[in-house]
Design a protein around this motif. Structure first.
Motif, mmCIF file in Angstrom:
data_model
loop_
_atom_site.group_PDB
_atom_site.id
_atom_site.type_symbol
_atom_site.label_atom_id
_atom_site.label_comp_id
_atom_site.label_asym_id
_atom_site.label_seq_id
_atom_site.Cartn_x
_atom_site.Cartn_y
_atom_site.Cartn_z
ATOM 1 N N LYS A 183 -5.837 -1.407 -1.716
ATOM 2 C CA LYS A 183 -5.010 -2.711 -1.797
ATOM 3 C C LYS A 183 -3.783 -2.252 -1.081
ATOM 4 C CE LYS A 183 -3.190 -6.434 -4.543
ATOM 5 N NZ LYS A 183 -2.108 -6.563 -5.387
ATOM 6 N N LYS A 184 -3.241 -0.938 -1.451
ATOM 7 C CA LYS A 184 -1.813 -0.622 -0.584
ATOM 8 C C LYS A 184 -2.063 -0.483 0.799
ATOM 9 C CE LYS A 184 0.210 1.139 -4.733
ATOM 10 N NZ LYS A 184 0.447 2.655 -5.437
ATOM 11 N N MET A 185 -3.306 0.044 1.177
ATOM 12 C CA MET A 185 -3.790 0.101 2.714
ATOM 13 C C MET A 185 -3.580 -1.158 3.328
ATOM 14 S SD MET A 185 -6.426 3.178 2.563
ATOM 15 C CE MET A 185 -7.040 2.801 4.209
ATOM 16 N N GLY B 196 -1.098 -5.248 7.361
ATOM 17 C CA GLY B 196 -0.767 -6.679 7.197
ATOM 18 C C GLY B 196 -1.926 -7.757 7.157
ATOM 19 N N ILE B 197 -2.830 -7.253 6.027
ATOM 20 C CA ILE B 197 -3.947 -8.436 5.617
ATOM 21 C C ILE B 197 -3.197 -9.351 4.512
ATOM 22 C CG2 ILE B 197 -6.048 -8.448 4.424
ATOM 23 C CD1 ILE B 197 -6.496 -6.978 6.772
ATOM 24 N N PRO B 198 -3.335 -10.670 4.837
ATOM 25 C CA PRO B 198 -2.807 -11.810 3.861
ATOM 26 C C PRO B 198 -3.181 -11.375 2.499
ATOM 27 C CG PRO B 198 -4.043 -12.676 5.572
ATOM 28 C CD PRO B 198 -4.334 -11.352 5.676
ATOM 29 N N ASP B 199 -2.127 -11.665 1.549
ATOM 30 C CA ASP B 199 -2.304 -11.468 0.188
ATOM 31 C C ASP B 199 -3.666 -12.140 -0.497
ATOM 32 O OD1 ASP B 199 0.489 -10.632 0.183
ATOM 33 O OD2 ASP B 199 1.291 -12.298 -0.857
ATOM 34 N N ARG C 16 -12.459 -8.981 10.068
ATOM 35 C CA ARG C 16 -13.158 -8.933 8.690
ATOM 36 C C ARG C 16 -12.808 -7.673 8.117
ATOM 37 N NH1 ARG C 16 -16.232 -5.182 9.524
ATOM 38 N NH2 ARG C 16 -18.112 -5.113 10.635
ATOM 39 N N ILE C 17 -13.210 -7.620 6.684
ATOM 40 C CA ILE C 17 -13.287 -6.345 5.836
ATOM 41 C C ILE C 17 -14.457 -6.163 5.343
ATOM 42 C CG2 ILE C 17 -12.213 -5.396 3.700
ATOM 43 C CD1 ILE C 17 -9.677 -7.291 4.185
ATOM 44 N N LEU C 18 -15.007 -4.922 5.610
ATOM 45 C CA LEU C 18 -16.380 -4.455 4.984
ATOM 46 C C LEU C 18 -16.011 -3.515 3.961
ATOM 47 C CD1 LEU C 18 -19.415 -4.140 4.953
ATOM 48 C CD2 LEU C 18 -19.157 -2.460 6.735
ATOM 49 N N ILE C 19 -16.695 -3.690 2.850
ATOM 50 C CA ILE C 19 -16.753 -2.569 2.007
ATOM 51 C C ILE C 19 -18.030 -2.311 1.377
ATOM 52 C CG2 ILE C 19 -15.854 -1.957 -0.533
ATOM 53 C CD1 ILE C 19 -13.870 -4.744 -0.269
#
Lengths: 140, 111
Positions: A27-29, A34-37, A71-74
């Protein structure tokens, strides 16, 4: 912001004291780049639930984060008992957690359901006796 | 309304995060199932719970809660205090039950 990043974390089974470390870090990274909240929170919740699942049920696992322009991939893989009935495991309230896990407030049968809710695309595959693989995609 | 106002009005004991009592309170959430709290609570919420182990801190950090209130005089574990201090989450204790304290907080937020 078009910044991206890629990193990987390992999570050990049974280490309840460590639960949340990876998701707080991620979350900190995400904040830093600059990823939106709202997107950040969804990614953090999905990661937290996945982390807790590894700690509760698996022997060990890896959380890989990859952020690209859109996008974010987890990607989460564990070695462990796997899930015999994925459809059932996805149901809200279904849980195989023992009393110890439940006493801590985990194991409510909401984890996978929460993960799916936080994802734009969610894939899960599992092999009994081998482990489970989750692929969580969240649009930026 | 900030956390300090709640501490004063409700007679809460501050176990850590004394320097963060200026955090703004926008709502509240009561729950002891961590997944439920993750799914349902919002940032700026006061989280009311009877869970006192260290895993509650990560939940609060992720959801950006204003503070955590432990009910029925539950004392936080040493690890919980340590972690909450590091993350700057005020940890408060009330002797009241979850039902009673949630009712009072609701009354203050919606006079």
């Amino acid at each position: 912001m078009t910044q991206g990043c890629e990193c990987s974390f390992s999570v050990e089974g049974e280490k309840f004291a460590e639960a949340g470390k990876v998701s707080v870090e991620i979350k900190k990274m995400l904040k830093k780049i600059g990823i939106p909240d709202d997107v950040r929170r969804r990614a953090a919740i999905a990661t937290y639930e996945s982390e807790v699942n590894i700690i509760s049920y698996a022997i060990e696992g890896t959380v890989k984060l990859q952020v690209t322009r859109d996008r974010i991939l987890i990607d989460i893989r564990d070695t462990g008992p796997g899930i015999s009935n994925i459809e059932q495991a996805m149901e809200q309230g279904y849980s195989t957690a023992n009393d110890r896990i439940r006493e801590m407030g985990f194991g409510a049968g909401m984890g996978l359901f929460n993960i799916k809710n936080c994802s734009d695309t969610f894939e899960i595959s599992s092999e009994e006796g081998k482990g489970t693989h989750l692929k969580i995609l969240i649009n930026r | 309304m900030d956390v300090a106002f709640l501490v004063e009005k409700l007679g809460l004991t501050v176990r850590c995060g004394e320097d963060r009592l200026d955090r703004e309170v926008s709502g509240g959430y009561a729950g002891d199932l961590l997944s439920n709290v993750l799914a349902g609570s919002k940032n700026g919420d006061v989280w009311v719970t009877c869970q006192a182990h260290q895993n509650i801190v990560a939940v609060s950090v992720l959801k950006e809660h204003a503070c955590i209130i432990l009910t029925q005089g539950r004392q936080p574990d040493t690890d919980t205090i340590e972690r909450a201090s590091q993350e700057g989450i005020p940890l408060l204790v009330t002797e009241l039950s979850g039902f009673e304290i949630a009712g009072r907080i609701y009354g203050l937020l919606h006079p």
